[in-house]
Design a protein around this motif. Sequence first.
Motif, PDB file in Angstrom:
ATOM      1  N   THR A 133       0.776  -1.105   0.070  1.00 53.46           N
ATOM      2  CA  THR A 133       0.096  -0.164  -0.032  1.00 53.46           C
ATOM      3  C   THR A 133       0.843   1.223  -0.047  1.00 53.46           C
ATOM      4  N   GLU A 134       0.312   2.584  -0.327  1.00 51.85           N
ATOM      5  CA  GLU A 134       1.077   3.802  -0.085  1.00 51.85           C
ATOM      6  C   GLU A 134       0.994   4.192   1.133  1.00 51.85           C
ATOM      7  N   SER A 183      -4.362   5.092   2.044  1.00 50.67           N
ATOM      8  CA  SER A 183      -3.579   6.408   1.660  1.00 50.67           C
ATOM      9  C   SER A 183      -2.696   6.955   2.566  1.00 50.67           C
ATOM     10  N   ASN A 207      -9.306   3.608   4.018  1.00 46.75           N
ATOM     11  CA  ASN A 207      -8.588   3.746   2.676  1.00 46.75           C
ATOM     12  C   ASN A 207      -6.944   3.204   3.242  1.00 46.75           C
TER      13      ASN A 207
END
Length: 481
Positions: free
Chosen positions: A315-316, A365, A363
């Motif tokens: 993931t980021e 992010s 999420n």
Amino acid sequence: MNFKQLLKKNFTSTFFSIISISAFAQTPCENGFAGPYPCSGYDLVSEIDLDEMDASSGNDSWGWTDPQDGKEYALVALDNGTAFIDISNPTSPIYLGKLPTHTGSSIWRDVKTYQNHAYVVSDVNSGSHGMQVFDLTRLRNVTNPPEIFTEDAHYNEFGNAHNIVIHEETGYAYAVGTSTYSGGGHYIDISDPTNPVAAGGSSLGGYTHDAQVVIYDGPDSDYNDGTRELYFGSNEDRVVIMDVTDKDNPIMINEIMYANDGYTHQGWLTEDHRYFILGDETDELGYGFDTRTIVFDLLDMDATTPPRFEYYGPTEAIDHNVYVRGDRLYLSNYRAGLRILDISDIANGNMVEEGYFDTYPANDSADFDGAWSVYPYFESGNIVISDINRGFILVKGPELGVEELNTSGYSVSPNPATTNVTIKSQATPITSVEIYNVLGQEVLNATFENGLTRDINIAHLNTGMYLVKVNQETVSRLIKN
């Protein structure tokens, strides 16, 4: 001594009775979710939200196990104080109360332990928080939770501090990110736990954001004589290695720079002291790549540019704190939650994600929400996640654990991928295996004609702790999570 007496000798019966039933109410990770939380391989045991602890945000965390009875406690840092949570019954944790902040609220608070005491610092704007000392044995006698606690001692040789590092082997605390010593390590003798004494400090290498201090026992023969107390600091744009054995004369060993740095945040050594695993907090934001964890090979700690490799997560999300236990790395990954990596092949540049528990379902992010820190060192296998938005979350993996009590010719090894344990004998054929629960009741009895290796399926056993006898000899304590 009969078997029930042996159980009582090795373990506190009340403690074991609690553990043996503790996981029945937990929320298992099924089809990728444990309740609302995305997960893989790790179950939700329990949680306590910020409202119950009268706080607005969570940050760091640590743990304490009472040596008197084996009870486990989570220490959760909050914006306005430090919460103490009894997790001896993990599915029904008890919020015992809070030690309020010494001054104002802050999103940065840190807590560590030494000799049954907690030490708390805060990077609070007022700059006068200092270090709080709290006697954790007071938690044994809480009768009407939650209580508002008072500190047992206070150290005021600095005001604000970003983190507190404690080396339990030597009895020294290291406050870092203070206004003293240019933000470098501020050394405190805490060998008398409620009488902390200033012991110097160092501005070498500049501001330290976080650190780990160890008696070095690694592969570099220049430093592994068993006496060197080494300081591994994450210093904003570099990793520093210092010899702090002589508090009056700290010596810089190395300052390690690396490419694409954002903010050198925090790192942890592997247990053999060969590798330093670093999290850079803002590189994901600055360079746009997925979660990056940097591994330095410190075979030669004086090397100007030690070998390194990089692991990129799926993931980021931004990485935050990392801790090592055995062959696992526990990474608090902000919006991606807790990630657990298998580092058994780190020597070949390989780290593999084996599971996760995502405490920020919205999420993954790159932003500053979700899992701030993790404490993975409880003997029970319960893992504390301190979450900025949700507070306290307790999770647990599916693996088995074993503690050997008698190694005279036998070994008991769990298989994390199954519900089997493998029992091996060096010479004597295995003719019987018996397993007893914490009440001394026999829950498994298998007999064999011959053979030095036996695979025993324990799928039918409840979560809890057991004693294993091989050929009528007690050989291990088995923990089934």
